[in-house]
Structure formats: C-alpha cells, structure tokens
Write a protein that holds these residues in place. Sequence first.
Motif, PDB file in Angstrom:
ATOM      1  N   TYR A   1       0.815  -1.215   0.000  1.00  0.00           N
ATOM      2  CA  TYR A   1       0.000   0.000   0.000  1.00  0.00           C
ATOM      3  C   TYR A   1       0.846   1.263   0.000  1.00  0.00           C
ATOM      4  O   TYR A   1       1.918   1.321   0.612  1.00  0.00           O
TER       5      TYR A   1
ATOM      6  N   GLU B   1      -6.542   5.895  -0.349  1.00  0.00           N
ATOM      7  CA  GLU B   1      -5.598   4.978  -0.980  1.00  0.00           C
ATOM      8  C   GLU B   1      -5.043   5.580  -2.259  1.00  0.00           C
ATOM      9  O   GLU B   1      -5.789   6.083  -3.094  1.00  0.00           O
TER      10      GLU B   1
ATOM     11  N   ALA C   1      -2.304   3.689  -3.916  1.00  0.00           N
ATOM     12  CA  ALA C   1      -1.979   2.475  -4.675  1.00  0.00           C
ATOM     13  C   ALA C   1      -1.969   1.276  -3.749  1.00  0.00           C
ATOM     14  O   ALA C   1      -1.801   1.408  -2.537  1.00  0.00           O
ATOM     15  N   ASN C   2      -2.147   0.082  -4.359  1.00  0.00           N
ATOM     16  CA  ASN C   2      -2.097  -1.155  -3.585  1.00  0.00           C
ATOM     17  C   ASN C   2      -1.557  -2.293  -4.438  1.00  0.00           C
ATOM     18  O   ASN C   2      -1.318  -2.125  -5.638  1.00  0.00           O
ATOM     19  N   SER C   3      -1.370  -3.443  -3.847  1.00  0.00           N
ATOM     20  CA  SER C   3      -0.787  -4.580  -4.550  1.00  0.00           C
ATOM     21  C   SER C   3      -1.691  -5.095  -5.673  1.00  0.00           C
ATOM     22  O   SER C   3      -1.206  -5.653  -6.658  1.00  0.00           O
ATOM     23  N   LYS C   4      -3.002  -4.906  -5.553  1.00  0.00           N
ATOM     24  CA  LYS C   4      -3.927  -5.349  -6.617  1.00  0.00           C
ATOM     25  C   LYS C   4      -3.724  -4.546  -7.898  1.00  0.00           C
ATOM     26  O   LYS C   4      -4.090  -4.991  -8.985  1.00  0.00           O
ATOM     27  N   GLN C   5      -3.146  -3.365  -7.775  1.00  0.00           N
ATOM     28  CA  GLN C   5      -2.846  -2.529  -8.940  1.00  0.00           C
ATOM     29  C   GLN C   5      -1.433  -2.792  -9.465  1.00  0.00           C
ATOM     30  O   GLN C   5      -0.968  -2.084 -10.338  1.00  0.00           O
ATOM     31  N   GLY C   6      -0.764  -3.775  -8.905  1.00  0.00           N
ATOM     32  CA  GLY C   6       0.573  -4.119  -9.367  1.00  0.00           C
ATOM     33  C   GLY C   6       1.707  -3.560  -8.542  1.00  0.00           C
ATOM     34  O   GLY C   6       2.872  -3.785  -8.863  1.00  0.00           O
TER      35      GLY C   6
END
Length: 151
Positions: free
Chosen positions: A117, A130, A132-137
């Motif tokens: 994150y 938020e 950015a997060n890991s689901k966005q790469g």
Amino acid sequence: PASIIGPSIWLVDTRTMKASQIIGTAKDVNDPGVLRSASWITVASNKLFIAEEDSLDASYADDGFVSVFDFSNRKHPKFIKRLRPGRELPADFSVAHSLSTSVDEKNVVVESYTSGYVLKIETGTLAVSEIANSKQGFKMPHGAWIAGRKN
C-alpha cells in the motif's frame, strides 16, 4: 545485564548531546505511546506522525499502525490517535514503514512494503485515502521520498 529500550521516541539535543524520552512504550493498542517499533517519523501541521512497523518479533507483519501526536510542544507531545488496520487503514495493511510529507504539510504519505500500500493521510482530519495497492501491481513500495506534489 543489558536492557532493551521498548518502542519510544526520544528528543536529542545536538548541542549538549543529551537525549530525553518524550513518548514511551504503549502497553496495548489503546495506550497512548509507541506500540510497535518506530520505523519512520515526520512532522506536519504541528503533528508528529509515527510509522509503527510490526517487524521485530516472531509475529512479523501481523499489523502496522500510524500514531499521531500533537507536537506543538516538542518536549510534551500529546497522543491524538493510532490509525489501525481494519479501521482507518485497509484491513490487510501491515508494517507501516516510511512517511513523506507534502510541501504544504496538508498530507502525509505512508508506505508498506509488505502489504503493497501507498496511503495518503490528510493532516487536518486524519482521513486516509488509498493511492496504490498490490492489486494494482504495486510490489514492495519502499523509501520515504515520494516524487511529485500530489495534494
């Protein structure tokens, strides 16, 4: 015998080379102190933000907090709030690692290399959004120097 200093914040006078503890160790998540080891601190809008990372014991990366203190009196900070996973922070947030302050001090960005994150904290309201997060790469965002001036 050697003793270990628990999670805490110390103010160092660089002229006299003396340090004094200004925030002690929290006993639990509701206690006004530093609960996990402080990996990074920043000051914005007279508030001290402490990235608390869960990385120094066998329960690595179970959580991660951001503690906020009124820092208008540097020798006597006053606890405001501890931002927590599943409440103000995403439920799967862990290891609050580094902090960056916007130039206008309206926002602080916290990064977590374990949970992927990058979050923005509004310094006035302590609202978290938020980026950015890991689901966005995103994988392992790490370091305290966020480029740009996103406010």
